[in-house]
Design a protein around this motif. Structure first.
Motif, PDB file in Angstrom:
ATOM      1  N   GLU A   4      16.719 -11.946  52.942  1.00  7.14           N
ATOM      2  CA  GLU A   4      17.290 -10.612  52.735  1.00  7.14           C
ATOM      3  C   GLU A   4      16.225  -9.629  52.275  1.00  7.14           C
ATOM      4  O   GLU A   4      16.162  -8.493  52.735  1.00  7.14           O
ATOM      5  N   HIS A   5      15.379 -10.089  51.313  1.00 13.08           N
ATOM      6  CA  HIS A   5      14.298  -9.220  50.824  1.00 13.08           C
ATOM      7  C   HIS A   5      13.404  -8.800  51.980  1.00 13.08           C
ATOM      8  O   HIS A   5      13.097  -7.627  52.158  1.00 13.08           O
ATOM      9  N   GLN A   6      12.990  -9.801  52.740  1.00 11.37           N
ATOM     10  CA  GLN A   6      12.053  -9.520  53.828  1.00 11.37           C
ATOM     11  C   GLN A   6      12.662  -8.550  54.842  1.00 11.37           C
ATOM     12  O   GLN A   6      12.044  -7.561  55.225  1.00 11.37           O
ATOM     13  N   THR A   7      13.894  -8.848  55.251  1.00  8.29           N
ATOM     14  CA  THR A   7      14.526  -8.045  56.291  1.00  8.29           C
ATOM     15  C   THR A   7      14.728  -6.601  55.847  1.00  8.29           C
ATOM     16  O   THR A   7      14.374  -5.654  56.560  1.00  8.29           O
ATOM     17  N   ILE A 199      10.481   7.297  39.165  1.00 10.27           N
ATOM     18  CA  ILE A 199      11.459   7.822  38.202  1.00 10.27           C
ATOM     19  C   ILE A 199      12.619   6.844  38.030  1.00 10.27           C
ATOM     20  O   ILE A 199      13.051   6.548  36.904  1.00 10.27           O
ATOM     21  N   ALA A 200      13.123   6.309  39.159  1.00 12.53           N
ATOM     22  CA  ALA A 200      14.249   5.371  39.086  1.00 12.53           C
ATOM     23  C   ALA A 200      13.865   4.113  38.314  1.00 12.53           C
ATOM     24  O   ALA A 200      14.630   3.652  37.441  1.00 12.53           O
ATOM     25  N   LEU A 201      12.702   3.544  38.590  1.00 15.63           N
ATOM     26  CA  LEU A 201      12.273   2.327  37.892  1.00 15.63           C
ATOM     27  C   LEU A 201      12.052   2.584  36.407  1.00 15.63           C
ATOM     28  O   LEU A 201      12.421   1.763  35.555  1.00 15.63           O
ATOM     29  N   THR A 202      11.438   3.729  36.089  1.00 15.22           N
ATOM     30  CA  THR A 202      11.195   4.067  34.678  1.00 15.22           C
ATOM     31  C   THR A 202      12.511   4.199  33.927  1.00 15.22           C
ATOM     32  O   THR A 202      12.654   3.703  32.789  1.00 15.22           O
ATOM     33  N   ALA A 203      13.492   4.843  34.543  1.00 12.81           N
ATOM     34  CA  ALA A 203      14.806   4.987  33.908  1.00 12.81           C
ATOM     35  C   ALA A 203      15.448   3.622  33.672  1.00 12.81           C
ATOM     36  O   ALA A 203      16.042   3.373  32.603  1.00 12.81           O
ATOM     37  N   LEU A 204      15.316   2.707  34.631  1.00 16.10           N
ATOM     38  CA  LEU A 204      15.905   1.373  34.471  1.00 16.10           C
ATOM     39  C   LEU A 204      15.218   0.581  33.362  1.00 16.10           C
ATOM     40  O   LEU A 204      15.872  -0.153  32.614  1.00 16.10           O
ATOM     41  N   VAL A 205      13.892   0.708  33.266  1.00 20.96           N
ATOM     42  CA  VAL A 205      13.173   0.027  32.174  1.00 20.96           C
ATOM     43  C   VAL A 205      13.639   0.551  30.818  1.00 20.96           C
ATOM     44  O   VAL A 205      13.918  -0.225  29.889  1.00 20.96           O
ATOM     45  N   LEU A 206      13.721   1.883  30.695  1.00 20.52           N
ATOM     46  CA  LEU A 206      14.152   2.465  29.414  1.00 20.52           C
ATOM     47  C   LEU A 206      15.602   2.087  29.098  1.00 20.52           C
ATOM     48  O   LEU A 206      15.945   1.860  27.931  1.00 20.52           O
ATOM     49  N   LEU A 324       7.964  -7.101  41.537  1.00 25.43           N
ATOM     50  CA  LEU A 324       8.651  -8.139  40.771  1.00 25.43           C
ATOM     51  C   LEU A 324       9.523  -7.529  39.676  1.00 25.43           C
ATOM     52  O   LEU A 324      10.638  -8.006  39.411  1.00 25.43           O
ATOM     53  N   LEU A 325       9.032  -6.479  39.041  1.00 30.14           N
ATOM     54  CA  LEU A 325       9.821  -5.790  38.018  1.00 30.14           C
ATOM     55  C   LEU A 325      11.079  -5.188  38.636  1.00 30.14           C
ATOM     56  O   LEU A 325      12.179  -5.280  38.061  1.00 30.14           O
ATOM     57  N   ALA A 326      10.940  -4.594  39.799  1.00 32.17           N
ATOM     58  CA  ALA A 326      12.102  -4.009  40.479  1.00 32.17           C
ATOM     59  C   ALA A 326      13.138  -5.084  40.800  1.00 32.17           C
ATOM     60  O   ALA A 326      14.351  -4.872  40.645  1.00 32.17           O
ATOM     61  N   LEU A 327      12.665  -6.241  41.242  1.00 35.40           N
ATOM     62  CA  LEU A 327      13.582  -7.347  41.558  1.00 35.40           C
ATOM     63  C   LEU A 327      14.381  -7.759  40.331  1.00 35.40           C
ATOM     64  O   LEU A 327      15.605  -7.953  40.404  1.00 35.40           O
ATOM     65  N   ASP A 328      13.723  -7.886  39.199  1.00 34.00           N
ATOM     66  CA  ASP A 328      14.402  -8.283  37.952  1.00 34.00           C
ATOM     67  C   ASP A 328      15.349  -7.195  37.460  1.00 34.00           C
ATOM     68  O   ASP A 328      16.486  -7.461  37.059  1.00 34.00           O
ATOM     69  N   LEU A 329      14.906  -5.935  37.487  1.00 34.48           N
ATOM     70  CA  LEU A 329      15.739  -4.832  36.989  1.00 34.48           C
ATOM     71  C   LEU A 329      16.996  -4.648  37.840  1.00 34.48           C
ATOM     72  O   LEU A 329      18.038  -4.197  37.347  1.00 34.48           O
ATOM     73  N   GLY A 330      16.906  -4.976  39.130  1.00 34.94           N
ATOM     74  CA  GLY A 330      18.055  -4.821  40.014  1.00 34.94           C
ATOM     75  C   GLY A 330      19.085  -5.915  39.887  1.00 34.94           C
ATOM     76  O   GLY A 330      20.160  -5.825  40.484  1.00 34.94           O
ATOM     77  N   SER A 335      20.385 -11.454  43.984  1.00 36.50           N
ATOM     78  CA  SER A 335      21.412 -10.437  43.770  1.00 36.50           C
ATOM     79  C   SER A 335      21.237  -9.306  44.775  1.00 36.50           C
ATOM     80  O   SER A 335      20.131  -9.028  45.239  1.00 36.50           O
ATOM     81  N   THR A 336      22.352  -8.646  45.095  1.00 39.90           N
ATOM     82  CA  THR A 336      22.284  -7.528  46.036  1.00 39.90           C
ATOM     83  C   THR A 336      21.444  -6.391  45.469  1.00 39.90           C
ATOM     84  O   THR A 336      20.596  -5.811  46.155  1.00 39.90           O
ATOM     85  N   GLY A 337      21.670  -6.053  44.171  1.00 40.31           N
ATOM     86  CA  GLY A 337      20.911  -4.972  43.536  1.00 40.31           C
ATOM     87  C   GLY A 337      19.432  -5.264  43.507  1.00 40.31           C
ATOM     88  O   GLY A 337      18.596  -4.389  43.790  1.00 40.31           O
ATOM     89  N   GLY A 338      19.087  -6.507  43.164  1.00 39.15           N
ATOM     90  CA  GLY A 338      17.678  -6.885  43.123  1.00 39.15           C
ATOM     91  C   GLY A 338      17.036  -6.819  44.496  1.00 39.15           C
ATOM     92  O   GLY A 338      15.910  -6.337  44.652  1.00 39.15           O
ATOM     93  N   THR A 339      17.775  -7.284  45.510  1.00 37.64           N
ATOM     94  CA  THR A 339      17.255  -7.247  46.878  1.00 37.64           C
ATOM     95  C   THR A 339      16.994  -5.816  47.335  1.00 37.64           C
ATOM     96  O   THR A 339      15.939  -5.504  47.891  1.00 37.64           O
ATOM     97  N   VAL A 340      17.982  -4.939  47.076  1.00 38.00           N
ATOM     98  CA  VAL A 340      17.851  -3.553  47.512  1.00 38.00           C
ATOM     99  C   VAL A 340      16.699  -2.858  46.795  1.00 38.00           C
ATOM    100  O   VAL A 340      15.863  -2.187  47.421  1.00 38.00           O
ATOM    101  N   LEU A 341      16.632  -3.005  45.453  1.00 36.28           N
ATOM    102  CA  LEU A 341      15.588  -2.319  44.687  1.00 36.28           C
ATOM    103  C   LEU A 341      14.211  -2.853  45.041  1.00 36.28           C
ATOM    104  O   LEU A 341      13.248  -2.094  45.187  1.00 36.28           O
ATOM    105  N   PHE A 342      14.108  -4.171  45.196  1.00 35.85           N
ATOM    106  CA  PHE A 342      12.827  -4.762  45.590  1.00 35.85           C
ATOM    107  C   PHE A 342      12.384  -4.215  46.948  1.00 35.85           C
ATOM    108  O   PHE A 342      11.227  -3.847  47.141  1.00 35.85           O
ATOM    109  N   ALA A 343      13.336  -4.157  47.879  1.00 39.03           N
ATOM    110  CA  ALA A 343      13.006  -3.681  49.221  1.00 39.03           C
ATOM    111  C   ALA A 343      12.566  -2.225  49.201  1.00 39.03           C
ATOM    112  O   ALA A 343      11.613  -1.840  49.890  1.00 39.03           O
ATOM    113  N   ILE A 344      13.254  -1.402  48.417  1.00 39.05           N
ATOM    114  CA  ILE A 344      12.891   0.014  48.330  1.00 39.05           C
ATOM    115  C   ILE A 344      11.485   0.179  47.759  1.00 39.05           C
ATOM    116  O   ILE A 344      10.659   0.935  48.289  1.00 39.05           O
TER     117      ILE A 344
END
Length: 530
Positions: A4-7, A199-206, A324-330, A335-344
């Motif tokens: 899923e990540h790759q695709t 911006i999106a990743l920074t907001a998720l970390v905070l 990798l951080l995006a994958l975990d935060l998603g 997970s669907t969220g992790g897959t989408v955020l990692f892909a983006i």
């Protein structure tokens, strides 16, 4: 990584490639084919558009992938890159932007050759510009390879190699067909995507740490395995005096190098006036400053959420910390969220690499065609179109960058960019500043300034731990290490300035007062500027 990540990542990346190729095709149908159109986009961009394009050019894979990884691995010492990259723009704003726009047409050599003998100066400046550009391109290629290795689970060196080749082919297409106008719009689109993703990743970390920066830093220090030392100077550059001198050397290269980068200098020619060039830099500083502040949060966030061991486990140099951080935060792997955020994030990183390599390739091909070819071609022969030569040069530069990118695939991309900055600060900055501000500067001084910085910088890198003599070197099996520092800037930058001074004071050439006066008036007022 899952299928899923790759695709999804490849689909998003393909969409960006399709959009940018569409831009390139559209521009290629609507351009006039002149050198001014190819090199400078017809000088039709507004300060805001050019500011976004400069930011897109500057916020490279080194910034998004490499700097974040270094902060995740080394904490406080990784911040040196953030400070250096940002402070460098003060030098550009106050000393370079407006004056370069007034004095030149397309390249760095135009500024110097305005008051010198053209042929030797153009050959020297063109050689230096191509060298810096290729070093910078290598960093982007390494970033592309790291991302592909992550997407494919790190199992296929062949896939990584083919991706680097694919990125090289795309950058040649962008430059050959669309020139500066297509490259600029690609960089603007990429800047918007990169800033939005950051911006999106920074907001998720905070949000993960409920907005508590203190808790974020303490957690990062705790998970680092170094405790409080992770938040203090010295983890990477404080072990001994060699490491401390390396710290100073890298800082000098980062602060002074930006003003000598060919692809940054060429952006000042895409606006109609010097005032617009200055306003472009103001826009760029605001965008770049915000971006680098967010990379600090992402770097410490990767250390706190993932831990340095997980970052190193994926890529020893830390180049994959952000995906990798995006994958975990998603939501984590699977997970669907992790897959989408990692892909983006992976797609944005690919877009970053493509946009930056297009800008650098255009600058280096312009140097080859406008400076080297024009100076070295045989007199009396049938001259080829400069634009045609630039397109051929783009292919050659792309081939060299691909080969070196495959060779240096295990080095940190921010570190590789640091080497490019050192060469730019050693060879390009001295000749640029002397030409603009020293009334008595001569042709010999200009040529000596370029080679006096370029040759020592390259030789010291070859003799440094980067190339051989340590397990992390390009060639760990041999030992040619005679220079202890990883970055040559501390030695090569003063040598560049000294060589320019020595060449001038030992020259028998009488400085042309009229040409200097003309250059001074043009640089300060814009009168007669192209």
């Amino acid at each position: 990584m899952t299928g899923e990540h790759q695709t999804l990542a490849l689909l998003l990346f393909s969409a960006f490639v399709a959009v940018t190729l569409g831009i390139t095709t559209w521009v290629s149908r609507n351009r006039r084919g002149s050198a001014e159109e190819f090199y400078a986009g017809g000088r039709l961009f507004s300060p805001m558009e050019n500011g976004f394009a400069i930011a897109g050019d500057y916020m490279s894979a080194a910034s998004f992938l490499g700097v974040t990884g270094l902060i995740a691995l080394f904490g406080y010492d990784g911040l040196l890159y953030v400070v250096g990259f940002l402070v460098a723009w003060l030098v550009v704003l106050f000393l370079v932007a407006e004056l370069v726009r007034n004095c030149g047409r397309f390249t760095l050599a135009d500024v110097v050759a305005a008051r010198m003998r053209e042929r030797p100066v153009r050959i020297a400046a063109g050689t230096s510009s191509v060298t810096v550009s290729v070093l910078y391109l290598v960093a982007q290629m390494v970033g592309a390879g790291s991302l592909v290795a992550l997407l494919l689970g790190g199992t296929s060196d062949a896939a990584r190699a083919w991706t680097v080749i694919g990125v090289g082919a795309l950058m040649v297409i962008y430059v050959s067909l669309g020139g500066m106008r297509a490259t600029t719009w690609i960089q603007i689109v990429k800047a918007v995507l990169l800033l939005g993703g950051t911006i999106a990743l920074t907001a998720l970390v905070l949000m993960r740490f409920h907005g508590d920066l203190n808790r974020l830093l303490l957690t990062a220090a705790e998970r680092s395995g170094h405790g409080a030392a992770f938040l203090a100077p010295g983890l990477k550059y404080g072990g001994d005096w060699t490491a401390r001198f390396d710290f100073i050397s890298l800082g000098l290269a980062l602060v002074l190098g930006t003003a000598g980068l060919p692809h940054i200098l060429s952006r000042f020619y895409t606006v109609p006036t010097a005032r617009a060039a200055r306003r472009s830099v103001v826009w760029a500083v605001g965008l770049i400053g915000g971006f680098y502040l967010m990379t600090i949060v992402l770097g410490f966030g990767a250390a706190a959420v993932l831990g340095p061991d997980a970052v190193r486990g994926s890529n020893a140099a830390g180049n994959t910390a952000v995906p990798l951080l995006a994958l975990d935060l998603g939501g984590g792997a699977g997970s669907t969220g992790g897959t989408v955020l990692f892909a983006i994030v992976a797609a944005v990183a690919f877009a970053t690499i493509l946009a930056v390599v297009a800008g650098i390739t255009l600058a280096s091909s312009a140097s080859v065609a406008h400076d080297l070819y024009a100076s070295l071609r045989r007199r009396g022969g049938k001259p080829r179109s400069e634009v045609a030569v630039a397109r051929v040069a783009a292919v050659g530069v792309g081939v060299v960058a691909i080969a070196l990118g495959l060779l240096a695939r295990d080095l940190n991309v921010a570190f590789l960019v640091g080497l490019a900055f050192a060469v730019a600060a050693s060879a390009n900055l001295p000749v640029l500043l002397y030409s603009l501000f020293w009334r008595g500067f001569t042709t010999r001084g200009a040529v000596w300034a370029v080679y006096g910085g370029l040759v020592p910088a390259v030789v010291l890198v070859v003799l440094s731990p980067v190339v051989s003599g340590s397990p992390d070197s390009l060639f760990p099996g041999i030992d040619l290490q005679y220079f202890p520092l990883q970055n040559p800037g501390l030695v090569s930058i003063p040598l560049g300035f000294f060589a320019g001074w020595l060449g001038t004071v030992t020259s028998t050439e009488v400085p042309d007062e009229a040409k200097h006066a003309e250059t001074e008036v043009r640089s300060l007022t814009g009168a007669g500027a192209a």
